[in-house]
Design a protein around this motif. Structure first.
Motif: not given
Length: 502
Positions: A288, A292, A330
């Motif tokens: 993640p 991102n 994250a």
């Protein structure tokens, strides 16, 4: 006195060279030498440093030093990380707490190396230092010459005492790295010799530190060791939120996992499958944060490329807030994984694997067979994707092709030492496919984020036009990537490859 930035260690690059100089030799004259035209008056300090490591010197084996130093302008806790032959990164914290207890902020950074082992006092060094600031024609400091007389004592299974003299030339911040080369010539000409020791600590403890060894004789063991090292290096970067560290750590984990799956028949199958599963978990925890980063960079770039009249509403601000929030969550998830016992157990198991190269069956014939299997799996995945119509199912199938292409490319990298240049063209063509399908996947994933941002804007009575525009463009970008992949696949299918890969 060392200061901190919000309680985090202060980082500073240290670029220097060390030399051995006989006790009866005068300090080398460096005026003039290179850009140096003057030398400041000497400064004398007595430095008292206690070094910390595990009982089996795990930090020293990795080229890392951790110390608590008294005296000098930068007294405090110092963690030094190797970057290159002449360069290290030094992280500093001020003196605080008990003198025999390493600050938690530094102890956490080296957990991938200590694996939970206690950090104890491993050595003590007392340095009588005379420093000379070296100045250029404008009076600017370009480097510092230090003349050190060192007395050291190290513990371990047997005590070790030593005393020696060394000189250092340390580049000043912002100075041209070429200065070191010009001063090096003058120092060597004066009778000094380049030291073979990367640090004072390593010189003192060399007989106590287990040998890291060279090549093991096993292609796979050396490959796994290389990427285990990369995993550990980037672990520190992830904890410090260093740019690109999540990406590089994820790549190391992916290469390890790919190697375990591709060359499973050369290993203990149960061990290989177990490690591959744990590396998949680690990749999922890091994913993640990296995803991102990729989406934020792509979408901000696309918005900036639009004509101003097509950017309606606070699009940039909304995206910035969205990705900043996602990044924080994250990052916390990634660090939790790195702090977990599960991760520590994974590192121990990988260490065990690379520590027993004789149990790995990786002769040339077996390695070739494994690469050939990766090629067949890639072809099978392409055939499956080609039968599907455009849509979510085909997007998923193309992502599977991308993964198979990446695994095939990694397989080629692994066996490079035994195949030489024979796989170069095939690897290049496979990488092109992987890169194009990487773009396709990024666009597909980003498209869903655009949809969510557009829905959120609509729900809040904001203008959602720009999100819709970017969504439409992403569809066109994905279609273009698919067409490019189709062309590039023909190069893989028809391109040059060794006979054993046909």
């Amino acid at each position: 006195m060392t200061k901190t930035q919000d309680g985090a260690p202060v980082a500073e690059a240290e670029i220097e060279r060390k030399y051995d100089l006989a006790a009866d030799k005068p300090i080398p004259p460096l005026v003039p030498a290179g850009p140096v035209t003057n030398q400041a008056d000497p400064r004398v300090d007595v430095l008292d440093a206690t070094y910390f490591d595990t009982s089996d010197f795990r930090l020293a084996q990795a080229g890392i030093t951790l110390r608590r130093r008294l005296g000098g302008s930068d007294e405090g806790w110092h963690l030094k990380l190797p970057v290159s032959e002449d360069k290290r990164e030094e992280l500093r914290l001020p003196l605080s707490g008990k003198p025999d207890k390493v600050p938690g902020a530094l102890a956490k950074l080296v957990r991938a190396h200590t694996l939970g082992a206690k950090l104890v006092q491993a050595a003590h060094l007392r340095t009588e230092r005379t420093s000379y600031a070296l100045l250029d024609v404008n009076g600017r400091e370009v480097a510092t010459l230090t003349d050190d007389v060192v007395t050291g004592e190290a513990g371990g299974e047997k005590a070790h005492l030593d005393r020696w003299r060394e000189i250092e030339i340390e580049l000043s911040p912002g100075a041209d790295p070429g200065v070191l080369d010009s001063l090096d010539q003058a120092v060597v000409k004066a009778g000094a010799e380049r030291s073979r020791w990367p640090s004072k600590l390593r010189r003192l403890t060399d007989e106590l530190v287990p040998s890291a060894g060279g090549a093991s004789g096993s292609v796979l063991a050396d490959y796994f060791a290389e990427h285990l090292d990369a995993l550990r290096r980037n672990d520190i970067g992830v904890r410090r939120d260093v740019e690109d560290s999540v990406h590089q750590m994820r790549v190391a984990a992916r290469r390890l996992r790919s190697g375990l799956k591709t060359f499973r028949r050369s290993l203990d199958a149960d061990v290989a499958n177990g490690l591959a599963a744990e590396l998949r978990w680690l990749g999922g925890e890091l994913g993640p944060a990296r995803d991102n980063e990729v989406m934020a960079e792509r979408l901000h770039g696309e918005v900036k490329a639009l004509p101003a009249e097509l950017v309606l509403g606070n699009v940039e601000q909304v995206m910035t807030r969205h990705f900043a929030r996602e990044a924080e969550e994250a990052k916390a998830r990634a660090v939790r994984a790195l702090d977990s016992k599960r991760y520590t157990d994974l590192l121990r198991a990988l260490e065990k694997l690379v520590g027993k190269p004789k149990k790995i069956k990786d002769d040339k014939k077996e390695l070739r067979k494994a690469v050939a299997r990766s090629d067949r799996k890639l072809r099978k995945a392409v055939a499956a994707a080609s039968e599907l119509k455009p849509g979510a199912e085909q997007d998923a199938a193309l992502h599977e092709v991308r993964k198979k292409a990446k695994r095939a490319r990694y397989a080629a990298d692994t066996v490079r030492l035994v195949t030489g240049k024979k796989l170069r063209k095939w690897r290049k063509n496979v990488k092109a496919v992987q890169t194009t399908l990487g773009t396709h996947h990024d666009v597909v994933v980003t498209r869903e984020v655009l949809r969510l941002l557009g829905l959120r804007a609509y729900a809040e009575s904001e203008n959602a036009f720009t999100y819709g525009l970017l969504h439409g463009r992403s569809v066109a970008t994905a279609e273009a990537a698919h067409r490019r992949f189709t062309e590039e696949w023909q190069a893989v299918r028809k391109g040059s490859r060794p006979n054993w890969l046909r």
